[in-house]
Design a protein around this motif. Sequence first.
Motif, mmCIF file in Angstrom:
data_model
loop_
_atom_site.group_PDB
_atom_site.id
_atom_site.type_symbol
_atom_site.label_atom_id
_atom_site.label_comp_id
_atom_site.label_asym_id
_atom_site.label_seq_id
_atom_site.Cartn_x
_atom_site.Cartn_y
_atom_site.Cartn_z
ATOM 1 N N ALA A 105 0.855 -1.197 0.000
ATOM 2 C CA ALA A 105 0.000 0.000 0.000
ATOM 3 C C ALA A 105 0.886 1.241 0.000
ATOM 4 N N ASP A 106 0.568 2.198 -0.843
ATOM 5 C CA ASP A 106 1.311 3.469 -0.951
ATOM 6 C C ASP A 106 2.764 3.307 -1.398
ATOM 7 N N ARG A 107 3.106 2.174 -1.931
ATOM 8 C CA ARG A 107 4.475 1.959 -2.444
ATOM 9 C C ARG A 107 4.460 2.028 -3.965
ATOM 10 N N HIS A 108 5.615 2.394 -4.514
ATOM 11 C CA HIS A 108 5.765 2.336 -5.967
ATOM 12 C C HIS A 108 6.123 0.901 -6.330
ATOM 13 N N VAL A 109 5.262 0.286 -7.122
ATOM 14 C CA VAL A 109 5.424 -1.151 -7.404
ATOM 15 C C VAL A 109 5.813 -1.375 -8.871
ATOM 16 N N LEU A 110 6.808 -2.226 -9.063
ATOM 17 C CA LEU A 110 7.222 -2.643 -10.406
ATOM 18 C C LEU A 110 7.104 -4.162 -10.486
ATOM 19 N N VAL A 111 6.193 -4.634 -11.315
ATOM 20 C CA VAL A 111 6.026 -6.082 -11.509
ATOM 21 C C VAL A 111 6.981 -6.527 -12.620
#
Length: 192
Positions: free
Chosen positions: A99-105
């Motif tokens: 939550a509220d993190r910058h996510v890179l899949v």
Amino acid sequence: MPNRKRPAPIHPDLESIMFTEAEIKERVRTLGTELRNTYGAGEFTMISIINGAVMFTADLMREIDNPVRLDCVRISSYGDRTMSDGAPQIVSSLTIDIADRHVLVIDDILDTGRTLTLITGLIRKLKPASLRVCVLLDKEERRQVPFKADFVGFRIPNKFVVGYGLDFAERYRNLPCIGVLKTQIQGTLEWA
Ligand code: IMP
Ligand code: MG
């Protein structure tokens, strides 16, 4: 003796080499620069889709010096076939908070688009600050659901490839290059 490195012999199960170890290394390095251009020096969370993205993730994360968090998700895969036919399912899920993190899949290859549609849909529900997708390979011709990745290593034709994490019946992941599997091997499953 001349000090020239001989090219590695082609694996007998490969019809051809699509990307050599050196070409992959170079492209992963430039993808690192692309990530840096997007994220700056900020922190982001990498979510690697295993097993296929193991090598790509390991190499890509060493091309950046941002603070990164890592988690892995495991998806049910093709089994021993070379064509995905059913809906993918999550076998092992996230263990860290996004939550509220910058996510890179991160995935090895974008094919029908089903896997990444499923994963990004689930991640979006967890309210990340941003969500992007990075794939090493994109087989756009095979898409069955519309999906675009934010970062693509190489766009490839509709060929079944193995190596550098990509498998056929769990084999060939350890090849340092990416190559097209011989069609007669794709029909041979007695060792699988
Ligand atoms: P999608 O859900 O059809 O996009 O499938 C993505 C997954 O299928 C990838 O993460 C791979 O595990 C697998 N896959 C698709 N094409 C290939 C291929 O050419 N070689 C090996 N695995 C593949
Ligand atoms: Mg995979």
